[in-house]
Design a protein around this motif. Structure first.
Motif, PDB file in Angstrom:
ATOM      1  N   THR A   1      -1.911  11.295 -11.520  1.00  0.00           N
ATOM      2  CA  THR A   1      -1.459   9.975 -12.142  1.00  0.00           C
ATOM      3  C   THR A   1      -2.886   9.300 -12.263  1.00  0.00           C
ATOM      4  OG1 THR A   1       0.638  10.022 -10.758  1.00  0.00           O
ATOM      5  CG2 THR A   1      -0.061   7.866 -11.787  1.00  0.00           C
ATOM      6  N   VAL A   2      -2.918   8.554 -13.321  1.00  0.00           N
ATOM      7  CA  VAL A   2      -4.063   7.637 -13.694  1.00  0.00           C
ATOM      8  C   VAL A   2      -3.435   6.316 -14.461  1.00  0.00           C
ATOM      9  CG1 VAL A   2      -6.002   7.448 -15.519  1.00  0.00           C
ATOM     10  CG2 VAL A   2      -5.404   9.781 -14.496  1.00  0.00           C
ATOM     11  N   VAL A   3      -3.956   5.483 -13.463  1.00  0.00           N
ATOM     12  CA  VAL A   3      -3.768   4.024 -13.799  1.00  0.00           C
ATOM     13  C   VAL A   3      -4.905   3.343 -14.268  1.00  0.00           C
ATOM     14  CG1 VAL A   3      -2.437   1.946 -13.073  1.00  0.00           C
ATOM     15  CG2 VAL A   3      -1.729   4.067 -12.234  1.00  0.00           C
ATOM     16  N   ASN A   4      -5.083   2.749 -15.387  1.00  0.00           N
ATOM     17  CA  ASN A   4      -6.043   2.018 -15.895  1.00  0.00           C
ATOM     18  C   ASN A   4      -7.353   2.835 -16.133  1.00  0.00           C
ATOM     19  OD1 ASN A   4      -7.210  -0.544 -16.992  1.00  0.00           O
ATOM     20  ND2 ASN A   4      -7.990  -1.196 -15.127  1.00  0.00           N
ATOM     21  N   GLY A   5      -7.236   4.031 -16.294  1.00  0.00           N
ATOM     22  CA  GLY A   5      -8.296   4.891 -16.491  1.00  0.00           C
ATOM     23  C   GLY A   5      -8.932   5.468 -15.088  1.00  0.00           C
ATOM     24  N   GLN A   6      -8.328   5.103 -14.002  1.00  0.00           N
ATOM     25  CA  GLN A   6      -8.592   5.869 -12.666  1.00  0.00           C
ATOM     26  C   GLN A   6      -7.742   6.475 -12.210  1.00  0.00           C
ATOM     27  OE1 GLN A   6     -10.908   2.956 -10.195  1.00  0.00           O
ATOM     28  NE2 GLN A   6     -11.393   1.794 -12.007  1.00  0.00           N
ATOM     29  N   VAL A   7      -8.082   7.466 -11.386  1.00  0.00           N
ATOM     30  CA  VAL A   7      -6.951   8.299 -10.665  1.00  0.00           C
ATOM     31  C   VAL A   7      -6.359   7.763  -9.459  1.00  0.00           C
ATOM     32  CG1 VAL A   7      -6.715  10.326  -9.234  1.00  0.00           C
ATOM     33  CG2 VAL A   7      -8.363  10.543 -11.116  1.00  0.00           C
ATOM     34  N   ALA A   8      -4.933   7.392  -9.659  1.00  0.00           N
ATOM     35  CA  ALA A   8      -4.307   6.746  -8.517  1.00  0.00           C
ATOM     36  C   ALA A   8      -3.604   7.725  -7.636  1.00  0.00           C
ATOM     37  CB  ALA A   8      -3.374   5.870  -9.425  1.00  0.00           C
TER      38      ALA A   8
ATOM     39  N   GLY B   1      -6.383  -4.498  -5.697  1.00  0.00           N
ATOM     40  CA  GLY B   1      -7.162  -4.024  -4.942  1.00  0.00           C
ATOM     41  C   GLY B   1      -6.997  -2.772  -4.099  1.00  0.00           C
ATOM     42  N   LEU B   2      -5.922  -2.142  -4.523  1.00  0.00           N
ATOM     43  CA  LEU B   2      -5.163  -0.852  -3.803  1.00  0.00           C
ATOM     44  C   LEU B   2      -5.496   0.322  -4.617  1.00  0.00           C
ATOM     45  CD1 LEU B   2      -1.958  -2.181  -2.507  1.00  0.00           C
ATOM     46  CD2 LEU B   2      -3.855  -1.970  -1.199  1.00  0.00           C
ATOM     47  N   GLY B   3      -5.777   0.217  -5.857  1.00  0.00           N
ATOM     48  CA  GLY B   3      -6.065   1.426  -6.645  1.00  0.00           C
ATOM     49  C   GLY B   3      -4.986   2.412  -6.800  1.00  0.00           C
ATOM     50  N   PHE B   4      -3.635   1.988  -6.541  1.00  0.00           N
ATOM     51  CA  PHE B   4      -2.425   2.824  -6.808  1.00  0.00           C
ATOM     52  C   PHE B   4      -1.572   2.408  -8.181  1.00  0.00           C
ATOM     53  CE2 PHE B   4      -3.076   2.755  -2.186  1.00  0.00           C
ATOM     54  CZ  PHE B   4      -3.712   4.000  -2.050  1.00  0.00           C
ATOM     55  N   ALA B   5      -0.269   2.238  -8.115  1.00  0.00           N
ATOM     56  CA  ALA B   5       0.384   1.957  -9.343  1.00  0.00           C
ATOM     57  C   ALA B   5       0.166   0.347  -9.462  1.00  0.00           C
ATOM     58  CB  ALA B   5       2.008   2.425  -9.082  1.00  0.00           C
TER      59      ALA B   5
ATOM     60  N   ALA C   1       0.865  -1.211   0.055  1.00  0.00           N
ATOM     61  CA  ALA C   1      -0.053  -0.048   0.103  1.00  0.00           C
ATOM     62  C   ALA C   1       0.831   1.262  -0.022  1.00  0.00           C
ATOM     63  CB  ALA C   1      -1.091  -0.100   1.087  1.00  0.00           C
ATOM     64  N   SER C   2       1.825   1.318   0.951  1.00  0.00           N
ATOM     65  CA  SER C   2       2.646   2.580   0.999  1.00  0.00           C
ATOM     66  C   SER C   2       3.551   2.787  -0.306  1.00  0.00           C
ATOM     67  CB  SER C   2       3.559   2.433   2.253  1.00  0.00           C
ATOM     68  OG  SER C   2       4.370   1.341   2.223  1.00  0.00           O
ATOM     69  N   GLY C   3       4.009   1.739  -0.768  1.00  0.00           N
ATOM     70  CA  GLY C   3       5.006   1.613  -1.700  1.00  0.00           C
ATOM     71  C   GLY C   3       4.267   1.810  -3.131  1.00  0.00           C
ATOM     72  N   LEU C   4       3.096   1.381  -3.320  1.00  0.00           N
ATOM     73  CA  LEU C   4       2.426   1.604  -4.603  1.00  0.00           C
ATOM     74  C   LEU C   4       1.847   2.719  -4.517  1.00  0.00           C
ATOM     75  CD1 LEU C   4       1.089  -2.066  -5.391  1.00  0.00           C
ATOM     76  CD2 LEU C   4       3.004  -0.848  -6.421  1.00  0.00           C
TER      77      LEU C   4
ATOM     78  N   THR D   1       3.369   1.678 -13.418  1.00  0.00           N
ATOM     79  CA  THR D   1       3.675   0.235 -13.364  1.00  0.00           C
ATOM     80  C   THR D   1       5.209   0.010 -12.710  1.00  0.00           C
ATOM     81  OG1 THR D   1       2.792  -0.246 -15.300  1.00  0.00           O
ATOM     82  CG2 THR D   1       4.246  -1.999 -14.788  1.00  0.00           C
ATOM     83  N   VAL D   2       5.033  -0.907 -11.497  1.00  0.00           N
ATOM     84  CA  VAL D   2       6.131  -0.930 -10.672  1.00  0.00           C
ATOM     85  C   VAL D   2       6.539  -2.614 -10.826  1.00  0.00           C
ATOM     86  CG1 VAL D   2       7.148  -0.729  -8.333  1.00  0.00           C
ATOM     87  CG2 VAL D   2       5.832   0.836  -9.356  1.00  0.00           C
ATOM     88  N   VAL D   3       7.933  -2.908 -10.997  1.00  0.00           N
ATOM     89  CA  VAL D   3       8.289  -4.359 -10.998  1.00  0.00           C
ATOM     90  C   VAL D   3       8.959  -4.297  -9.439  1.00  0.00           C
ATOM     91  CG1 VAL D   3       9.807  -5.903 -11.734  1.00  0.00           C
ATOM     92  CG2 VAL D   3       8.738  -4.798 -13.384  1.00  0.00           C
ATOM     93  N   CYS D   4       8.466  -5.132  -8.547  1.00  0.00           N
ATOM     94  CA  CYS D   4       9.083  -5.097  -7.461  1.00  0.00           C
ATOM     95  C   CYS D   4      10.105  -6.333  -7.378  1.00  0.00           C
ATOM     96  CB  CYS D   4       7.990  -5.478  -6.179  1.00  0.00           C
ATOM     97  SG  CYS D   4       6.975  -7.086  -6.365  1.00  0.00           S
ATOM     98  N   MET D   5      11.049  -6.205  -6.266  1.00  0.00           N
ATOM     99  CA  MET D   5      12.206  -7.091  -6.371  1.00  0.00           C
ATOM    100  C   MET D   5      11.814  -8.331  -5.491  1.00  0.00           C
ATOM    101  SD  MET D   5      14.564  -6.373  -8.384  1.00  0.00           S
ATOM    102  CE  MET D   5      13.243  -5.957  -9.302  1.00  0.00           C
ATOM    103  N   PRO D   6      12.309  -9.232  -5.449  1.00  0.00           N
ATOM    104  CA  PRO D   6      11.869 -10.371  -4.580  1.00  0.00           C
ATOM    105  C   PRO D   6      12.744 -10.969  -3.360  1.00  0.00           C
ATOM    106  CG  PRO D   6      13.438 -11.281  -6.234  1.00  0.00           C
ATOM    107  CD  PRO D   6      13.273  -9.743  -6.532  1.00  0.00           C
ATOM    108  N   ASN D   7      13.729  -9.972  -3.005  1.00  0.00           N
ATOM    109  CA  ASN D   7      14.413 -10.225  -1.600  1.00  0.00           C
ATOM    110  C   ASN D   7      13.625  -9.819  -0.424  1.00  0.00           C
ATOM    111  OD1 ASN D   7      14.756  -7.640  -2.658  1.00  0.00           O
ATOM    112  ND2 ASN D   7      16.608  -7.058  -1.499  1.00  0.00           N
ATOM    113  N   THR D   8      12.624 -10.605  -0.059  1.00  0.00           N
ATOM    114  CA  THR D   8      11.532 -10.347   0.707  1.00  0.00           C
ATOM    115  C   THR D   8      11.855 -11.385   2.106  1.00  0.00           C
ATOM    116  OG1 THR D   8       9.890 -11.365  -0.415  1.00  0.00           O
ATOM    117  CG2 THR D   8      10.013  -8.798  -0.400  1.00  0.00           C
ATOM    118  N   ARG D   9      10.793 -11.406   2.908  1.00  0.00           N
ATOM    119  CA  ARG D   9      10.775 -12.556   3.905  1.00  0.00           C
ATOM    120  C   ARG D   9       9.489 -13.088   3.988  1.00  0.00           C
ATOM    121  NH1 ARG D   9      14.779  -9.256   8.514  1.00  0.00           N
ATOM    122  NH2 ARG D   9      16.610  -9.128   7.041  1.00  0.00           N
ATOM    123  N   PRO D  10       9.371 -14.364   3.391  1.00  0.00           N
ATOM    124  CA  PRO D  10      10.246 -15.005   2.403  1.00  0.00           C
ATOM    125  C   PRO D  10      10.447 -14.571   1.277  1.00  0.00           C
ATOM    126  CG  PRO D  10       7.908 -16.111   2.601  1.00  0.00           C
ATOM    127  CD  PRO D  10       7.989 -14.889   3.516  1.00  0.00           C
TER     128      PRO D  10
END
Length: 418
Positions: free
Chosen positions: A405-412, A107-111, A68-71, A81-90
Motif C-alpha cells: 500500500t502506497v499513500v501519498n507516494g510513500q510505502v505505508a 506523522g504516522l506514515g500509514f493511511a 497508530a494501530s487503526g491506520l 484514506t479512512v474516515v473515522c467516526m466521532p463516538n470517542t471520549r470525548p
C-alpha cells in the motif's frame, strides 16, 4: 521521494508493466526505474481503497484501538484514506480535536485520516455542534453515528446547515424504540434461542423518516450499513424521486447471517445486527445493480474481554479492516467482478463524498494498492495490526490480499512474505 513498482498489472489488464511515483504523484508508466524499486510479483495495481466508516477509538478508548494501530491496520487492508467516526471520549465535536487528530495521523506514515465530526454536541441529539468551525478544522462529514437522531427537528436543522456548507451527513438509521434491547435480528433464530430481537422494521422505519427529511431539505444524506432488504427498497424509491441519497453496505452483512448467533458468541453481535440470508443476498443484488453506492467496513474494535461477555452485555462491533477486501474478493469476486469490486471500494466512496475519483493516470495522486488475487492465505488475527486480534474469519483461507500500500507516494504497508 521516487518509487518504482515493477511487474504489476493494472486493474482490467493482463499486461505486466511498471509505474513510477514521485512527490506524491504518479509520474508515469513504464519509465526507466528510479528511486526505491519494489517488485510487485505479478500483482494487480489499483487505487488505494477508501473507507468511509471506521472507529479508531481515539481519543479516550485507546485500549480498543488508537490512530497508530487503526491506520496501520487500514494500510494493511489496502486503504489509503479512512474516515473515522466521532463516538470517542470525548466526542469529536471540537475543532481543536479534529486538528490534533489530523496532525497526529499525518506523522504516522500509514493511511490518511479524514475525521468525521459529531452532528450534535456530545452526540446527545439535542443541539447542533459548531459545524462550520468543524469543517474549517478538517472534518469531512457530520454524523452522530451509533446514535440514532431521535429528534427529527434537530436532524432537519442539521441537514439544512450541512447543505449550506456542502457537507454530507451520515446516519445510523434505527428507531431506538423499536430496536429496544434487541441483541440480534428478530426472527426465527432469535425466537429459537430465546434472545431479544431487533426487528428489520426498526431500520426501515427510520430510513423512511430520514428520506422525508431529505425531501424537505434537499440536503445530502448517506445511510450507513444497510442490513435489510426493506431499507434498500426505501432508498431505491428515494433515488427514483431524485433525492440526494447514498448508502453503504458492509462485508459482514453480506457474508454472515443471524445463524452465527447460534454459537452465543458475542463476536457476532453488531449494530445493526446480522440479518437473514435473504436480506444478505438482496443487498448483494443492490451492489450489482448500483442501488447500493459503496462498501464500508464499520471497523469497530473492542477488547477481547468486552467481547467475551454474554450477548446481553457485550458491546456491538466487528473489527476486520485488514481483511475486508480479501473477504469480498473471495466470497463475491466472481459475481461482482474485479473492476466493479474495486470501484465500490475506491471511486464509489469518493463519489459519495464529492471527492475526485481516484485513477491510475499520470499526474494522479499516488495512493495505490497492489493486490495478490490468487494466493490463498490463512486469516491469522494474531498478526493483525489492529489491537482487536480476533475475528469471525479466523482460520479461513482467503485470497485477494493487499501486499503493498502506497499513500501519498510513500510505502505505508508491505506484506513481509511478499
Amino acid at each position: 521521494m521516487t518509487l518504482t513498482i515493477t511487474n504489476i498489472k493494472r486493474v482490467g489488464s493482463e499486461q505486466l508493466e511498471s509505474v513510477t511515483v514521485e512527490n506524491g504523484k504518479i509520474k508515469g508508466w513504464n519509465l526507466p526505474e528510479e528511486g526505491q524499486v519494489i517488485d510487485g510479483q505479478g500483482g494487480t495495481l489499483a487505487p488505494a481503497l477508501i473507507e468511509l466508516h471506521a472507529h479508531l477509538r481515539e481519543p479516550g478508548q485507546t485500549e480498543k484501538e488508537d490512530l497508530a494501530s487503526g491506520l496501520a491496520a487500514a494500510a494493511a487492508g489496502g486503504y489509503g484514506t479512512v474516515v473515522c467516526m466521532p463516538n470517542t471520549r470525548p466526542v469529536i465535536d471540537d475543532p481543536a480535536v479534529v486538528r490534533s487528530l489530523i496532525e497526529k495521523a499525518n506523522g504516522l506514515g500509514f493511511a490518511r485520516l479524514k475525521p468525521a465530526a459529531a452532528l450534535t454536541k456530545g452526540q446527545q441529539g439535542e443541539g447542533l455542534a459548531e459545524l462550520s468551525y468543524l469543517k474549517d478544522a478538517g472534518a469531512v462529514m457530520f454524523t452522530d453515528d451509533g446514535l440514532t437522531n431521535e429528534n427529527a427537528r434537530v436532524l432537519r436543522l442539521g441537514l439544512e446547515y450541512a447543505k449550506s456548507l456542502n457537507m454530507v451527513i451520515s446516519v445510523h438509521a434505527e428507531d431506538a424504540g423499536l430496536r429496544a434491547g434487541g441483541v440480534m435480528n428478530e426472527g426465527v433464530v432469535s425466537e429459537e434461542l430465546g434472545l431479544p430481537g431487533n426487528p428489520a422494521a426498526a431500520a426501515a422505519a427510520r430510513v423512511a423518516r430520514d428520506m422525508e427529511l431529505v425531501a424537505l431539505t434537499g440536503a445530502r444524506l448517506h445511510v450507513q450499513h444497510l442490513s435489510t432488504a426493506r431499507e434498500l427498497d426505501i432508498v431505491r424509491e428515494a433515488k427514483k424521486r431524485g433525492l440526494p441519497v447514498t448508502c453503504e453496505v458492509c462485508p459482514h452483512h453480506l457474508d454472515l447471517t443471524d445463524e452465527a448467533l447460534r454459537s452465543f458468541d458475542a463476536m457476532y453481535k453488531v449494530a445493526p445486527p446480522l440479518r437473514s440470508r435473504a436480506d444478505a443476498d438482496y443487498l448483494l443484488e443492490g451492489l450489482l445493480d448500483g442501488s447500493v453506492d459503496c462498501i464500508a467496513t464499520d471497523h469497530a474494535p473492542h477488547t477481547k474481554a468486552e467481547k467475551e461477555r454474554d450477548l446481553l452485555e457485550a458491546p456491538s462491533g466487528i473489527a476486520y479492516i485488514e481483511i475486508a477486501f480479501p473477504i469480498m474478493w473471495t466470497r463475491f469476486g466472481e459475481k461482482l467482478g474485479l473492476e466493479k469490486l474495486v470501484d465500490l471500494m475506491t471511486a464509489a466512496p469518493a463519489r459519495v463524498m464529492g471527492w475526485p475519483e481516484p485513477t491510475l493516470d499520470a499526474g494522479a495522486p499516488a495512493d495505490l494498492v497492489v493486490l495478490d488475487l490468487t494466493t490463498e492465505r490463512e486469516v491469522n488475527p494474531a498478526g493483525f495490526k489492529s489491537k482487536a486480534k480476533f475475528t469471525p474469519w479466523q482460520g479461513q483461507m482467503l485470497s485477494g490480499w493487499p501486499v503493498l500500500t502506497v499513500v501519498n507516494g510513500q510505502v505505508a504497508f508491505q506484506r513481509e512474505e511478499a
